[in-house]
Design a protein around this motif. Sequence first.
Motif, PDB file in Angstrom:
ATOM      1  N   HIS A 126      15.175  12.817  -0.992  1.00  0.00           N
ATOM      2  CA  HIS A 126      16.291  13.195   0.158  1.00  0.00           C
ATOM      3  C   HIS A 126      17.489  12.509  -0.465  1.00  0.00           C
ATOM      4  O   HIS A 126      18.576  12.833   0.292  1.00  0.00           O
ATOM      5  N   ILE A 127      17.576  11.487  -0.782  1.00  0.00           N
ATOM      6  CA  ILE A 127      18.779  10.681  -1.287  1.00  0.00           C
ATOM      7  C   ILE A 127      18.959  10.159  -2.698  1.00  0.00           C
ATOM      8  O   ILE A 127      17.834  10.258  -3.565  1.00  0.00           O
ATOM      9  N   PRO A 128      20.014   9.929  -3.235  1.00  0.00           N
ATOM     10  CA  PRO A 128      20.340   9.388  -4.438  1.00  0.00           C
ATOM     11  C   PRO A 128      19.478   8.311  -4.923  1.00  0.00           C
ATOM     12  O   PRO A 128      19.310   7.196  -3.843  1.00  0.00           O
ATOM     13  N   GLY A 129      19.152   8.154  -5.953  1.00  0.00           N
ATOM     14  CA  GLY A 129      18.298   6.935  -6.620  1.00  0.00           C
ATOM     15  C   GLY A 129      19.071   5.633  -6.268  1.00  0.00           C
ATOM     16  O   GLY A 129      18.396   4.639  -6.095  1.00  0.00           O
ATOM     17  N   SER A 130      20.217   5.939  -6.569  1.00  0.00           N
ATOM     18  CA  SER A 130      21.132   4.498  -6.201  1.00  0.00           C
ATOM     19  C   SER A 130      20.912   3.723  -5.046  1.00  0.00           C
ATOM     20  O   SER A 130      21.195   2.496  -4.892  1.00  0.00           O
ATOM     21  N   HIS A 131      20.489   4.631  -4.081  1.00  0.00           N
ATOM     22  CA  HIS A 131      20.384   4.065  -2.513  1.00  0.00           C
ATOM     23  C   HIS A 131      18.956   3.827  -2.189  1.00  0.00           C
ATOM     24  O   HIS A 131      18.614   3.739  -1.104  1.00  0.00           O
ATOM     25  N   ALA A 132      18.009   4.379  -3.102  1.00  0.00           N
ATOM     26  CA  ALA A 132      16.550   4.271  -2.668  1.00  0.00           C
ATOM     27  C   ALA A 132      16.109   3.014  -2.416  1.00  0.00           C
ATOM     28  O   ALA A 132      15.276   2.907  -1.356  1.00  0.00           O
ATOM     29  N   ASP A 133      16.345   1.786  -3.082  1.00  0.00           N
ATOM     30  CA  ASP A 133      15.800   0.464  -2.714  1.00  0.00           C
ATOM     31  C   ASP A 133      16.059   0.019  -1.252  1.00  0.00           C
ATOM     32  O   ASP A 133      15.271  -0.206  -0.507  1.00  0.00           O
ATOM     33  N   GLU A 134      17.351   0.415  -0.935  1.00  0.00           N
ATOM     34  CA  GLU A 134      18.031  -0.032   0.409  1.00  0.00           C
ATOM     35  C   GLU A 134      17.329   0.863   1.274  1.00  0.00           C
ATOM     36  O   GLU A 134      16.983   0.255   2.647  1.00  0.00           O
ATOM     37  N   GLN A 149      13.658  -0.432   1.954  1.00  0.00           N
ATOM     38  CA  GLN A 149      13.716  -1.718   2.809  1.00  0.00           C
ATOM     39  C   GLN A 149      13.973  -1.173   4.383  1.00  0.00           C
ATOM     40  O   GLN A 149      13.259  -1.665   5.254  1.00  0.00           O
ATOM     41  N   ASP A 150      14.804  -0.382   4.563  1.00  0.00           N
ATOM     42  CA  ASP A 150      15.166   0.153   6.072  1.00  0.00           C
ATOM     43  C   ASP A 150      14.010   0.721   6.503  1.00  0.00           C
ATOM     44  O   ASP A 150      13.667   0.476   7.914  1.00  0.00           O
ATOM     45  N   VAL A 151      13.332   1.740   5.901  1.00  0.00           N
ATOM     46  CA  VAL A 151      12.046   2.106   6.529  1.00  0.00           C
ATOM     47  C   VAL A 151      11.085   1.310   6.847  1.00  0.00           C
ATOM     48  O   VAL A 151      10.573   1.258   7.807  1.00  0.00           O
ATOM     49  N   PHE A 152      11.106   0.242   5.835  1.00  0.00           N
ATOM     50  CA  PHE A 152       9.724  -0.640   6.450  1.00  0.00           C
ATOM     51  C   PHE A 152      10.175  -1.570   7.462  1.00  0.00           C
ATOM     52  O   PHE A 152       9.447  -1.930   8.129  1.00  0.00           O
ATOM     53  N   VAL A 153      11.370  -2.035   7.652  1.00  0.00           N
ATOM     54  CA  VAL A 153      12.050  -2.807   8.778  1.00  0.00           C
ATOM     55  C   VAL A 153      11.753  -2.085  10.107  1.00  0.00           C
ATOM     56  O   VAL A 153      11.363  -2.416  11.101  1.00  0.00           O
ATOM     57  N   ARG A 154      12.095  -0.476   9.938  1.00  0.00           N
ATOM     58  CA  ARG A 154      11.648   0.221  11.077  1.00  0.00           C
ATOM     59  C   ARG A 154      10.394   0.371  11.475  1.00  0.00           C
ATOM     60  O   ARG A 154       9.822   0.406  12.651  1.00  0.00           O
ATOM     61  N   ALA A 155       9.436   0.663  10.295  1.00  0.00           N
ATOM     62  CA  ALA A 155       8.106   0.752  10.884  1.00  0.00           C
ATOM     63  C   ALA A 155       7.696  -0.564  11.077  1.00  0.00           C
ATOM     64  O   ALA A 155       6.836  -0.681  12.233  1.00  0.00           O
ATOM     65  N   LYS A 206       1.014  -1.201   0.093  1.00  0.00           N
ATOM     66  CA  LYS A 206       0.100   0.147  -0.002  1.00  0.00           C
ATOM     67  C   LYS A 206       0.944   1.243  -0.103  1.00  0.00           C
ATOM     68  O   LYS A 206       0.485   2.169  -0.854  1.00  0.00           O
ATOM     69  N   TYR A 207       1.854   1.186   0.740  1.00  0.00           N
ATOM     70  CA  TYR A 207       2.593   2.611   0.887  1.00  0.00           C
ATOM     71  C   TYR A 207       3.982   2.593   0.119  1.00  0.00           C
ATOM     72  O   TYR A 207       4.915   3.360   0.216  1.00  0.00           O
ATOM     73  N   GLN A 208       4.398   1.347  -0.444  1.00  0.00           N
ATOM     74  CA  GLN A 208       5.662   1.336  -1.243  1.00  0.00           C
ATOM     75  C   GLN A 208       6.055   2.518  -2.042  1.00  0.00           C
ATOM     76  O   GLN A 208       6.841   3.276  -1.919  1.00  0.00           O
ATOM     77  N   GLY A 209       5.171   2.705  -3.029  1.00  0.00           N
ATOM     78  CA  GLY A 209       5.069   3.954  -3.905  1.00  0.00           C
ATOM     79  C   GLY A 209       5.365   5.375  -3.173  1.00  0.00           C
ATOM     80  O   GLY A 209       6.226   6.214  -3.566  1.00  0.00           O
ATOM     81  N   HIS A 210       4.319   5.395  -2.146  1.00  0.00           N
ATOM     82  CA  HIS A 210       4.608   6.936  -1.445  1.00  0.00           C
ATOM     83  C   HIS A 210       6.037   7.124  -0.686  1.00  0.00           C
ATOM     84  O   HIS A 210       6.511   8.027  -0.701  1.00  0.00           O
ATOM     85  N   VAL A 211       6.355   5.868  -0.091  1.00  0.00           N
ATOM     86  CA  VAL A 211       7.840   5.884   0.687  1.00  0.00           C
ATOM     87  C   VAL A 211       8.832   6.301  -0.418  1.00  0.00           C
ATOM     88  O   VAL A 211       9.714   6.864   0.022  1.00  0.00           O
TER      89      VAL A 211
END
Length: 82
Positions: free
Chosen positions: A39-47, A50-56, A27-32
């Motif tokens: 805020h950060i370079p695209g090359s680091h976006a996927d990682e 993943q960190d955001v969802f682990v923290r959530a 549900k929130y993957q696109g929004h996140v």
Amino acid sequence: MTCVADDDIVKQVIGGNVNAFEYLLKKYQGHVMKIIRKHIPGSHADEAAQDVFVRAYQALPNYKKKRQLQTVAVRHCRPDLL
């Protein structure tokens, strides 16, 4: 799971149905990702996502409804806002 309130999903996950978290992830993957890419370079976006969802996921016992994932995403990308 369609049209299920986030609160209900969180209760399911906390109650032991960890697979229910996938609903929130989808549900929130696109929004996140939009927040992260601002805020950060695209090359680091996927990682970072993943960190955001682990923290959530780890924060679910303290879930306070709206904007939790957005807040986690921004704070992950901008630690100076902590």
